[in-house]
Design a protein around this motif. Sequence first.
Motif, PDB file in Angstrom:
ATOM      1  N   GLU A   3     -56.566  73.367 -90.874  1.00 39.19           N
ATOM      2  CA  GLU A   3     -56.740  72.663 -90.033  1.00 39.19           C
ATOM      3  C   GLU A   3     -58.327  72.762 -89.550  1.00 39.19           C
ATOM      4  N   LYS A   4     -58.271  71.366 -89.479  1.00 37.80           N
ATOM      5  CA  LYS A   4     -59.107  70.085 -89.008  1.00 37.80           C
ATOM      6  C   LYS A   4     -60.143  70.100 -88.083  1.00 37.80           C
ATOM      7  N   LEU A   5     -61.163  69.766 -88.376  1.00 38.10           N
ATOM      8  CA  LEU A   5     -62.163  69.816 -87.272  1.00 38.10           C
ATOM      9  C   LEU A   5     -61.702  69.139 -85.790  1.00 38.10           C
ATOM     10  N   TRP A   6     -61.146  67.788 -86.184  1.00 33.27           N
ATOM     11  CA  TRP A   6     -60.127  67.153 -84.612  1.00 33.27           C
ATOM     12  C   TRP A   6     -59.484  68.229 -84.476  1.00 33.27           C
ATOM     13  N   GLU A   7     -58.543  68.926 -84.783  1.00 34.29           N
ATOM     14  CA  GLU A   7     -57.803  69.569 -84.888  1.00 34.29           C
ATOM     15  C   GLU A   7     -57.670  70.560 -83.537  1.00 34.29           C
ATOM     16  N   ALA A   8     -59.185  71.526 -84.293  1.00 35.75           N
ATOM     17  CA  ALA A   8     -59.802  72.207 -83.802  1.00 35.75           C
ATOM     18  C   ALA A   8     -60.019  71.958 -82.086  1.00 35.75           C
ATOM     19  N   ALA A   9     -61.023  70.384 -82.557  1.00 32.68           N
ATOM     20  CA  ALA A   9     -62.153  70.377 -81.072  1.00 32.68           C
ATOM     21  C   ALA A   9     -60.603  70.127 -80.343  1.00 32.68           C
ATOM     22  N   ARG A  10     -59.558  69.450 -80.467  1.00 31.20           N
ATOM     23  CA  ARG A  10     -58.457  68.753 -79.350  1.00 31.20           C
ATOM     24  C   ARG A  10     -58.168  70.264 -78.971  1.00 31.20           C
ATOM     25  N   ARG A  11     -57.777  71.308 -79.692  1.00 32.94           N
ATOM     26  CA  ARG A  11     -56.591  72.710 -78.966  1.00 32.94           C
ATOM     27  C   ARG A  11     -58.212  73.693 -78.126  1.00 32.94           C
ATOM     28  N   ALA A  12     -59.763  73.453 -78.528  1.00 32.15           N
ATOM     29  CA  ALA A  12     -59.899  73.932 -77.760  1.00 32.15           C
ATOM     30  C   ALA A  12     -60.806  72.769 -76.231  1.00 32.15           C
ATOM     31  N   SER A  13     -60.016  71.574 -76.576  1.00 32.69           N
ATOM     32  CA  SER A  13     -60.600  70.205 -74.957  1.00 32.69           C
ATOM     33  C   SER A  13     -59.188  69.708 -74.903  1.00 32.69           C
ATOM     34  N   ARG A  14     -58.685  69.373 -74.246  1.00 33.04           N
ATOM     35  CA  ARG A  14     -57.526  68.218 -74.129  1.00 33.04           C
ATOM     36  C   ARG A  14     -58.171  66.892 -73.391  1.00 33.04           C
ATOM     37  N   GLU A  15     -59.647  66.916 -73.293  1.00 34.25           N
ATOM     38  CA  GLU A  15     -60.227  65.867 -72.790  1.00 34.25           C
ATOM     39  C   GLU A  15     -60.734  64.825 -74.360  1.00 34.25           C
ATOM     40  N   TYR A  16     -60.436  66.038 -75.210  1.00 34.66           N
ATOM     41  CA  TYR A  16     -61.113  65.094 -76.732  1.00 34.66           C
ATOM     42  C   TYR A  16     -60.606  64.330 -77.673  1.00 34.66           C
ATOM     43  N   SER A  17     -60.921  63.509 -77.524  1.00 32.19           N
ATOM     44  CA  SER A  17     -59.850  62.135 -78.833  1.00 32.19           C
ATOM     45  C   SER A  17     -61.036  62.019 -80.238  1.00 32.19           C
ATOM     46  N   SER A  18     -60.227  61.460 -81.377  1.00 33.09           N
ATOM     47  CA  SER A  18     -60.703  61.262 -82.698  1.00 33.09           C
ATOM     48  C   SER A  18     -60.591  59.981 -83.264  1.00 33.09           C
ATOM     49  N   ALA A  19     -61.295  59.861 -84.044  1.00 30.70           N
ATOM     50  CA  ALA A  19     -60.670  58.409 -85.295  1.00 30.70           C
ATOM     51  C   ALA A  19     -61.659  58.535 -86.003  1.00 30.70           C
ATOM     52  N   ASN A  20     -60.891  58.107 -87.502  1.00 27.48           N
ATOM     53  CA  ASN A  20     -61.351  58.305 -88.972  1.00 27.48           C
ATOM     54  C   ASN A  20     -61.824  57.377 -89.592  1.00 27.48           C
ATOM     55  N   VAL A  21     -62.054  57.221 -90.179  1.00 25.45           N
ATOM     56  CA  VAL A  21     -62.475  55.368 -90.901  1.00 25.45           C
ATOM     57  C   VAL A  21     -62.720  55.722 -91.936  1.00 25.45           C
ATOM     58  N   CYS A  22     -62.109  55.696 -92.886  1.00 26.40           N
ATOM     59  CA  CYS A  22     -62.762  55.444 -94.213  1.00 26.40           C
ATOM     60  C   CYS A  22     -62.292  56.594 -94.434  1.00 26.40           C
ATOM     61  N   TRP A  23     -62.122  57.520 -94.687  1.00 29.07           N
ATOM     62  CA  TRP A  23     -62.067  58.502 -95.328  1.00 29.07           C
ATOM     63  C   TRP A  23     -60.645  59.244 -95.959  1.00 29.07           C
ATOM     64  N   TRP A  24     -60.919  59.671 -96.841  1.00 25.83           N
ATOM     65  CA  TRP A  24     -59.582  59.658 -97.872  1.00 25.83           C
ATOM     66  C   TRP A  24     -58.644  61.098 -96.797  1.00 25.83           C
ATOM     67  N   TYR A  25     -56.950  60.944 -97.732  1.00 24.74           N
ATOM     68  CA  TYR A  25     -56.084  61.833 -97.264  1.00 24.74           C
ATOM     69  C   TYR A  25     -55.619  61.521 -95.621  1.00 24.74           C
ATOM     70  N   ALA A  26     -55.652  60.398 -95.161  1.00 23.68           N
ATOM     71  CA  ALA A  26     -55.581  59.914 -93.493  1.00 23.68           C
ATOM     72  C   ALA A  26     -54.508  59.277 -93.279  1.00 23.68           C
ATOM     73  N   MET A  27     -53.251  59.054 -93.798  1.00 26.52           N
ATOM     74  CA  MET A  27     -51.972  58.514 -94.455  1.00 26.52           C
ATOM     75  C   MET A  27     -51.403  60.043 -93.231  1.00 26.52           C
ATOM     76  N   GLY A  28     -50.395  59.760 -92.438  1.00 24.03           N
ATOM     77  CA  GLY A  28     -50.189  60.614 -91.178  1.00 24.03           C
ATOM     78  C   GLY A  28     -51.272  61.423 -90.311  1.00 24.03           C
ATOM     79  N   MET A  29     -52.496  61.370 -90.636  1.00 22.73           N
ATOM     80  CA  MET A  29     -53.560  62.320 -89.829  1.00 22.73           C
ATOM     81  C   MET A  29     -53.320  62.557 -88.628  1.00 22.73           C
ATOM     82  N   THR A  30     -53.979  63.341 -87.736  1.00 22.03           N
ATOM     83  CA  THR A  30     -53.743  63.925 -86.975  1.00 22.03           C
ATOM     84  C   THR A  30     -54.360  63.102 -85.545  1.00 22.03           C
ATOM     85  N   THR A  31     -55.305  61.963 -85.892  1.00 20.08           N
ATOM     86  CA  THR A  31     -56.729  62.088 -85.382  1.00 20.08           C
ATOM     87  C   THR A  31     -55.692  60.531 -84.867  1.00 20.08           C
ATOM     88  N   ASP A  32     -56.172  59.945 -83.788  1.00 23.44           N
ATOM     89  CA  ASP A  32     -55.760  59.363 -82.677  1.00 23.44           C
ATOM     90  C   ASP A  32     -56.368  57.988 -83.051  1.00 23.44           C
TER      91      ASP A  32
END
Length: 139
Positions: free
Chosen positions: A43-72
């Motif tokens: 589980e990725k940290l943004w997935e854990a945060a989203r599971r804990a709070s529906r109000e959570y949004s996330s972004a990934n800018v230029c980290w690797w393994y980003a294709m198909g990522m579950t960030t907003d």
Amino acid sequence: SVQATMTTGLSPAEHGIVGNGWYFRELGDVYLWRQHARLVEGEKLWEAARRASREYSSANVCWWYAMGMTTDVTVTPRPIYHADGRKSPDAYVRPPALHDDLVGRFGEFPLFTYWGPTADISSSRWIVDATRHVLRTHA
């Protein structure tokens, strides 16, 4: 492997990212620089945060393994490979409309100065500018 460790809190033995090359047994071949998020187990940290709070949004800018990522929002270097062998700079951006917005504001992603012998500050500037823009417009 460091980015996968930071995003999952797991060791390489647990998340499975131990290098930049992958041996695909079913193909009997090594492929380098795979980028899909499904290669990282756990589980990725943004997935854990989203599971804990529906109000959570996330972004990934230029980290690797980003294709198909579950960030907003996702922005990662991704060249275009042409049939004639050329490689053009580009980025994978989601949501798709953000791609044209970033290119219009900051130009195409400076892929050829991102790593290797031609690396310079221009790619870091683009990443910082894109990150600031995403924080202003998608937070």
